[in-house]
Scaffold this motif. Structure first.
Motif, PDB file in Angstrom:
ATOM      1  N   LEU A   1       2.103   9.953   2.998  1.00 27.57           N
ATOM      2  CA  LEU A   1       1.993   9.456   4.365  1.00 27.57           C
ATOM      3  C   LEU A   1       2.911   8.277   4.658  1.00 27.57           C
ATOM      4  N   GLY A   2       3.096   7.391   3.690  1.00 27.61           N
ATOM      5  CA  GLY A   2       3.967   6.253   3.929  1.00 27.61           C
ATOM      6  C   GLY A   2       3.583   5.044   3.115  1.00 27.61           C
ATOM      7  N   ASN A   3       4.365   3.975   3.299  1.00 30.77           N
ATOM      8  CA  ASN A   3       4.164   2.709   2.590  1.00 30.77           C
ATOM      9  C   ASN A   3       4.023   1.571   3.594  1.00 30.77           C
TER      10      ASN A   3
ATOM     11  N   LYS B   1       6.526   2.119   6.841  1.00 30.73           N
ATOM     12  CA  LYS B   1       7.475   3.224   6.915  1.00 30.73           C
ATOM     13  C   LYS B   1       6.684   4.513   6.757  1.00 30.73           C
ATOM     14  N   GLY B   2       6.600   5.282   7.842  1.00 31.08           N
ATOM     15  CA  GLY B   2       5.793   6.480   7.844  1.00 31.08           C
ATOM     16  C   GLY B   2       6.601   7.746   7.653  1.00 31.08           C
ATOM     17  N   SER B   3       5.891   8.839   7.426  1.00 34.55           N
ATOM     18  CA  SER B   3       6.512  10.138   7.185  1.00 34.55           C
ATOM     19  C   SER B   3       6.148  11.105   8.306  1.00 34.55           C
ATOM     20  N   ASP B   4       6.763  12.324   8.270  1.00 39.00           N
ATOM     21  CA  ASP B   4       6.374  13.373   9.207  1.00 39.00           C
ATOM     22  C   ASP B   4       4.894  13.708   9.064  1.00 39.00           C
TER      23      ASP B   4
ATOM     24  N   HIS C   1       0.843  -1.199   0.000  1.00 39.19           N
ATOM     25  CA  HIS C   1       0.000   0.000   0.000  1.00 39.19           C
ATOM     26  C   HIS C   1       0.877   1.248   0.000  1.00 39.19           C
ATOM     27  N   HIS C   2       0.505   2.213  -0.818  1.00 44.49           N
ATOM     28  CA  HIS C   2       1.105   3.544  -0.750  1.00 44.49           C
ATOM     29  C   HIS C   2       0.012   4.511  -0.322  1.00 44.49           C
ATOM     30  N   PHE C   3       0.196   5.139   0.848  1.00 45.41           N
ATOM     31  CA  PHE C   3      -0.812   6.011   1.423  1.00 45.41           C
ATOM     32  C   PHE C   3      -0.423   7.480   1.247  1.00 45.41           C
TER      33      PHE C   3
END
Length: 511
Positions: free
Chosen positions: A445-447, A471-474, A422-424
């Motif tokens: 947002l992340g994968n 793996k999330g982002s800020d 998933h790519h969010f």
């Protein structure tokens, strides 16, 4: 003690009924013990820096009794949900219990074209199902039993089901109340599971009125986000009405849904005072309700002409709108759409997909709520197994764009593996409230990667092992928690689930 005696008596009664032999009726009695051992390091929300992974085992125990006659169907599901070690080895009355009635319904057959004793010939089949029951429609995107959650989901309602010339028409309604106590007036409804006591701003515990839902705790920390998702959180409608319509045309199935849920109006109030301690909250004693309307359609189909070259190809496309008012009285203007394809060739199936759930542009708000709420479905199946979106941990105000690719490999009828990616991303812009110079958040947002092994040990026992990595982002941290740089960027989750479901009336004992 009374509850224990009631459960024991009821269980004995069920077993007694199951032993009765009848040529005109069918009875069923199934059990379930489902344990799930999990290691969580960032499930649902990114974990704070320096925190350790959590580990525990939860268990669902269920007894499901069914009775079928040519003019009546009856079902009862008694369920117990606990975490291993949650109760002491010897408990007292103050510890309470988590035994509850998951389902208890009766379905009256009003018409059946295959039974000549029925005079009603207007429908091929017509029945009324009333009581506590699950709702399962299409891919459980908007209406589902949330079976992944040990507690599951069910509704107290009446459902009229009809079939005519290939059409399926279901019409449902529910009206919820908090109590039937003597002296109760009006139809005010508190749409939450509220604790009886809470710590006020001074740290002292105070009792809560039955119609009061706290929104802040000690120090003014928020307890409830606004507006609240109804999916997976402790919110419930006061009443609802629904119509579901479906029909298959060749290899294509059409399914339309209209769902209206009504939420009790409230007013902002407080308990206590600033000097002795105060609790802010919502008082549900206002006449009227806010109504939300969700409607749309889903198409699913099979592409036979390409089957010889590419394999079995199935596809799905859907679109839904949400209007009216949310539970806080704010005008709604939202949408949800998506499409996906699955190609199966031999033991392997693969499929890309994309969907979007609208959200709010917090940079330029227009006074309306644009966050689509996916009603009462099963988010775990659609938006990543780590449950970051549209479940009990809340969702981003900016909505969600989900691009995914799913694979499944079947080794044999008893063993298969799945691998999903998933790519969010945010569906709309969100303001970075921690850095004015930055303006808006990056939409990425992340994968997430989800790996599952599913194996049938025998006729009644299934083993499922899973691992997920995100793996999330800020942006993900801020959208979910309101912070940046205070959590781990990598989240892990692993589990082993054993599901034992014996059928007590069909099992043959062999030596």
């Amino acid at each position: 003690m009374k509850k224990l005696l009631y459960v024991q008596s009821y269980t004995i009664l069920l077993f007694t009924f199951s032993l009765v032999k009848s040529t005109q009726a069918q009875m069923s009695l199934q059990g379930q013990v489902r344990t799930r051992t999990e290691v969580r390091d960032g499930l649902g929300n990114l974990a704070k820096l320096g925190t350790k992974a959590a580990a525990f085992t939860s268990q669902r125990t269920s007894l499901n009794f069914g009775y079928r006659w040519d003019r009546l169907t009856f079902g009862v599901n008694i369920r117990d949900v606990r975490v291993w070690g949650q109760d002491a080895s010897s408990i007292n009355n103050a510890d309470g219990s988590k035994l509850f009635l998951h389902e208890a319904w009766g379905e009256i057959i009003l018409a059946n074209a295959s039974d000549t004793s029925f005079k009603n010939k207007a429908f091929e089949h017509l029945s009324l199902k009333i009581g506590r029951q699950e709702l399962l429609y299409d891919d459980v995107r908007l209406l589902g039993n949330l079976d992944w959650l040990q507690q599951g989901r069910r509704f107290d309602m009446a459902l009229l089901k009809a079939r005519k010339r290939g059409w399926q028409i279901d019409v449902g309604a529910a009206f919820n109340q908090s109590s039937d106590a003597f002296g109760r007036t009006g139809t005010f409804y508190v749409a939450a599971n509220v604790p009886s006591t809470i710590a006020n701003s001074k740290g002292d515990y105070v009792s809560l009125p039955s119609d009061f839902v706290p929104t802040t705790s000690k120090g003014g920390a928020p307890l409830l986000a606004s507006p609240l998702s109804t999916n997976g959180q402790n919110q419930m409608f006061k009443s609802m009405q629904m119509v579901y319509l479906s029909r298959k045309f060749g290899n294509t199935k059409f399914a339309g849904l209209f769902f209206k849920d009504d939420f009790q109006k409230y007013r902002l109030d407080s308990i206590g005072n600033a000097s002795n301690g105060i609790v802010y909250g919502r008082r549900y004693d206002v006449n009227g309700a806010h109504s939300r309307f969700t409607y749309g359609a889903m198409l699913t189909g099979l592409l036979n002409p390409l089957a010889k070259k590419l394999g079995k190809i199935t596809w799905q496309a859907f679109g839904y709108l949400q209007q009216g008012k949310n539970r806080d009285g704010q005008a709604l203007s939202t949408f949800h759409y998506g499409a996906n394809v699955s190609i199966q060739q031999g033991r392997l199936s693969i499929g890309p997909g994309y969907e979007l759930l609208s959200g709010n542009n917090t940079l330029t708000p227009d006074g309306k709520d644009h966050r689509f709420d996916p009603l009462y479905g099963t988010p775990h199946k659609h938006w990543g197994y780590m449950d970051y979106f549209y479940v009990g941990t809340g969702s981003a105000a900016g909505g969600l764009a989900n691009a995914f690719f799913k694979t499944k490999y079947t080794v044999n009828p008893n063993l298969y593996f799945t691998l999903d990616f998933h790519h969010f991303a945010l569906a709309n812009d969100m303001k970075n409230g921690l850095d004015a110079s930055a303006g808006k958040l990056n939409r990425q947002l992340g994968n997430e990667v989800d790996c599952i092994m599913n194996y049938n040990l025998n006729k009644f026992t299934n083993l499922e092992v899973g691992y997920s990595f995100l793996k999330g982002s800020d942006s993900l941290e801020y959208a979910k928690l309101g912070t940046i740089g205070q959590t781990k960027r990598r989240a892990h989750w692993a589990y082993i689930m054993l599901n034992i479901r014996p059928d007590f009336l069909t099992t043959k004992v062999t030596k």
